[in-house]
Scaffold this motif. Structure first.
Motif, PDB file in Angstrom:
ATOM      1  N   VAL A 109       0.854  -1.189   0.000  1.00  0.00           N
ATOM      2  CA  VAL A 109       0.000   0.000   0.000  1.00  0.00           C
ATOM      3  C   VAL A 109       0.895   1.247   0.000  1.00  0.00           C
ATOM      4  O   VAL A 109       1.975   1.241   0.608  1.00  0.00           O
ATOM      5  CB  VAL A 109      -0.944  -0.017   1.231  1.00  0.00           C
ATOM      6  N   HIS A 110       0.438   2.280  -0.679  1.00  0.00           N
ATOM      7  CA  HIS A 110       1.202   3.534  -0.774  1.00  0.00           C
ATOM      8  C   HIS A 110       1.605   4.006   0.636  1.00  0.00           C
ATOM      9  O   HIS A 110       0.765   4.060   1.538  1.00  0.00           O
ATOM     10  CB  HIS A 110       0.341   4.600  -1.450  1.00  0.00           C
ATOM     11  N   PRO A 111       2.891   4.388   0.815  1.00  0.00           N
ATOM     12  CA  PRO A 111       3.388   4.757   2.153  1.00  0.00           C
ATOM     13  C   PRO A 111       2.617   5.901   2.811  1.00  0.00           C
ATOM     14  O   PRO A 111       2.483   5.912   4.042  1.00  0.00           O
ATOM     15  CB  PRO A 111       4.851   5.141   1.917  1.00  0.00           C
ATOM     16  N   ASP A 112       2.094   6.836   2.045  1.00  0.00           N
ATOM     17  CA  ASP A 112       1.344   7.947   2.654  1.00  0.00           C
ATOM     18  C   ASP A 112       0.034   7.443   3.259  1.00  0.00           C
ATOM     19  O   ASP A 112      -0.382   7.913   4.324  1.00  0.00           O
ATOM     20  CB  ASP A 112       1.039   9.036   1.617  1.00  0.00           C
ATOM     21  N   LEU A 157      -3.694  -3.966  -1.105  1.00  0.00           N
ATOM     22  CA  LEU A 157      -3.384  -4.212  -2.510  1.00  0.00           C
ATOM     23  C   LEU A 157      -4.169  -5.423  -2.999  1.00  0.00           C
ATOM     24  O   LEU A 157      -4.262  -6.442  -2.313  1.00  0.00           O
ATOM     25  CB  LEU A 157      -1.871  -4.463  -2.638  1.00  0.00           C
ATOM     26  N   ARG A 158      -4.728  -5.298  -4.201  1.00  0.00           N
ATOM     27  CA  ARG A 158      -5.583  -6.343  -4.743  1.00  0.00           C
ATOM     28  C   ARG A 158      -5.112  -6.716  -6.144  1.00  0.00           C
ATOM     29  O   ARG A 158      -4.688  -5.848  -6.900  1.00  0.00           O
ATOM     30  CB  ARG A 158      -6.995  -5.752  -4.816  1.00  0.00           C
ATOM     31  N   LYS A 171     -17.874  -2.186  -7.968  1.00  0.00           N
ATOM     32  CA  LYS A 171     -18.527  -1.711  -9.191  1.00  0.00           C
ATOM     33  C   LYS A 171     -17.538  -1.414 -10.305  1.00  0.00           C
ATOM     34  O   LYS A 171     -17.944  -1.034 -11.391  1.00  0.00           O
ATOM     35  CB  LYS A 171     -19.319  -0.428  -8.884  1.00  0.00           C
ATOM     36  N   THR A 172     -16.271  -1.540 -10.017  1.00  0.00           N
ATOM     37  CA  THR A 172     -15.310  -1.083 -11.021  1.00  0.00           C
ATOM     38  C   THR A 172     -14.105  -2.003 -11.173  1.00  0.00           C
ATOM     39  O   THR A 172     -13.664  -2.626 -10.208  1.00  0.00           O
ATOM     40  CB  THR A 172     -14.812   0.343 -10.661  1.00  0.00           C
ATOM     41  N   LEU A 173     -13.593  -2.052 -12.399  1.00  0.00           N
ATOM     42  CA  LEU A 173     -12.333  -2.768 -12.623  1.00  0.00           C
ATOM     43  C   LEU A 173     -11.174  -1.782 -12.556  1.00  0.00           C
ATOM     44  O   LEU A 173     -10.019  -2.136 -12.715  1.00  0.00           O
ATOM     45  CB  LEU A 173     -12.348  -3.468 -13.988  1.00  0.00           C
ATOM     46  N   ASN A 174     -11.517  -0.529 -12.305  1.00  0.00           N
ATOM     47  CA  ASN A 174     -10.518   0.529 -12.221  1.00  0.00           C
ATOM     48  C   ASN A 174     -10.287   0.895 -10.753  1.00  0.00           C
ATOM     49  O   ASN A 174     -10.111   2.047 -10.407  1.00  0.00           O
ATOM     50  CB  ASN A 174     -11.039   1.742 -13.014  1.00  0.00           C
ATOM     51  N   SER A 175     -10.319  -0.127  -9.869  1.00  0.00           N
ATOM     52  CA  SER A 175     -10.248   0.108  -8.427  1.00  0.00           C
ATOM     53  C   SER A 175      -8.893   0.640  -7.996  1.00  0.00           C
ATOM     54  O   SER A 175      -7.847   0.249  -8.522  1.00  0.00           O
ATOM     55  CB  SER A 175     -10.522  -1.195  -7.696  1.00  0.00           C
ATOM     56  N   ARG A 176      -8.919   1.501  -6.998  1.00  0.00           N
ATOM     57  CA  ARG A 176      -7.687   2.045  -6.436  1.00  0.00           C
ATOM     58  C   ARG A 176      -6.913   0.966  -5.653  1.00  0.00           C
ATOM     59  O   ARG A 176      -5.747   1.154  -5.317  1.00  0.00           O
ATOM     60  CB  ARG A 176      -8.019   3.208  -5.497  1.00  0.00           C
ATOM     61  N   HIS A 177      -7.581  -0.143  -5.356  1.00  0.00           N
ATOM     62  CA  HIS A 177      -6.885  -1.242  -4.680  1.00  0.00           C
ATOM     63  C   HIS A 177      -5.823  -1.875  -5.582  1.00  0.00           C
ATOM     64  O   HIS A 177      -4.844  -2.427  -5.097  1.00  0.00           O
ATOM     65  CB  HIS A 177      -7.872  -2.336  -4.265  1.00  0.00           C
ATOM     66  N   LEU A 178      -6.044  -1.804  -6.873  1.00  0.00           N
ATOM     67  CA  LEU A 178      -5.107  -2.451  -7.815  1.00  0.00           C
ATOM     68  C   LEU A 178      -3.748  -1.780  -7.820  1.00  0.00           C
ATOM     69  O   LEU A 178      -2.741  -2.390  -8.173  1.00  0.00           O
ATOM     70  CB  LEU A 178      -5.698  -2.436  -9.231  1.00  0.00           C
ATOM     71  N   THR A 179      -3.704  -0.504  -7.434  1.00  0.00           N
ATOM     72  CA  THR A 179      -2.456   0.244  -7.478  1.00  0.00           C
ATOM     73  C   THR A 179      -1.911   0.544  -6.080  1.00  0.00           C
ATOM     74  O   THR A 179      -0.935   1.285  -5.936  1.00  0.00           O
ATOM     75  CB  THR A 179      -2.688   1.585  -8.224  1.00  0.00           C
ATOM     76  N   GLY A 180      -2.556  -0.003  -5.048  1.00  0.00           N
ATOM     77  CA  GLY A 180      -2.085   0.249  -3.685  1.00  0.00           C
ATOM     78  C   GLY A 180      -2.496   1.612  -3.159  1.00  0.00           C
ATOM     79  O   GLY A 180      -1.916   2.117  -2.205  1.00  0.00           O
ATOM     80  N   HIS A 181      -3.504   2.219  -3.775  1.00  0.00           N
ATOM     81  CA  HIS A 181      -3.975   3.534  -3.325  1.00  0.00           C
ATOM     82  C   HIS A 181      -5.223   3.453  -2.454  1.00  0.00           C
ATOM     83  O   HIS A 181      -5.856   4.473  -2.192  1.00  0.00           O
ATOM     84  CB  HIS A 181      -4.255   4.433  -4.534  1.00  0.00           C
ATOM     85  N   ALA A 182      -5.595   2.234  -2.028  1.00  0.00           N
ATOM     86  CA  ALA A 182      -6.799   2.099  -1.204  1.00  0.00           C
ATOM     87  C   ALA A 182      -6.629   1.010  -0.155  1.00  0.00           C
ATOM     88  O   ALA A 182      -5.873   0.060  -0.343  1.00  0.00           O
ATOM     89  CB  ALA A 182      -8.003   1.770  -2.093  1.00  0.00           C
TER      90      ALA A 182
END
Ligand SMILES: [Zn+2]
Length: 125
Positions: A16-19, A41-42, A57-68
């Motif tokens: 997950v993003h350090p911030d 991270l997902r 609802k989305t395949l553009n989830s922020r979990h995919l990039t470690g932002h959630a």
């Protein structure tokens, strides 16, 4: 009272993003009720599964990039929205102290996602 994350919660902070990790850790020190990290991270596979089940609802989830991250009060009672709201207030307070803009899924109007917190897309692409 001070809380400490379980090994499971720690594991979910990996990647997950350090911030965002900083915000979650500060929130734990401010929290009046303990909470867990249930997802960070997902993989795309997992995201596809969740969309198929209607849990996302989305395949553009922020979990995919470690932002959630997904956080739940511990012990969790999924029917107690007030506890999710209280946790969100604590996380928002931590984010404000650290000057990290975040968005809570519980503030969304179309699909309320109580456990979900993500870094604001405007500042974190
Ligand atoms: Zn989420």
């Amino acid at each position: 009272m001070t809380f400490k994350f379980s090994q499971r919660s720690e594991k979910h902070l990996t990647g997950v993003h350090p911030d965002l990790v900083k915000v979650v850790r500060l929130a734990l020190t401010l929290a009046k009720q303990d909470f867990s990290v249930i997802e960070g991270l997902r993989t795309l596979e997992r995201q596809k599964e969740l969309v198929a089940k209607g849990a996302s609802k989305t395949l553009n989830s922020r979990h995919l990039t470690g932002h959630a991250v997904d956080l739940v009060p511990y012990p969790v009672n999924w029917d107690k929205w007030s506890e999710f709201k209280q946790l969100a207030d604590t996380v928002k307070q931590a984010a404000k102290q650290l000057n990290v803009p975040i968005v809570w899924g519980g503030d969304w109007t179309s699909f309320k996602d109580g456990p979900h917190f993500e870094l604001d897309r405007a500042e974190y692409k």
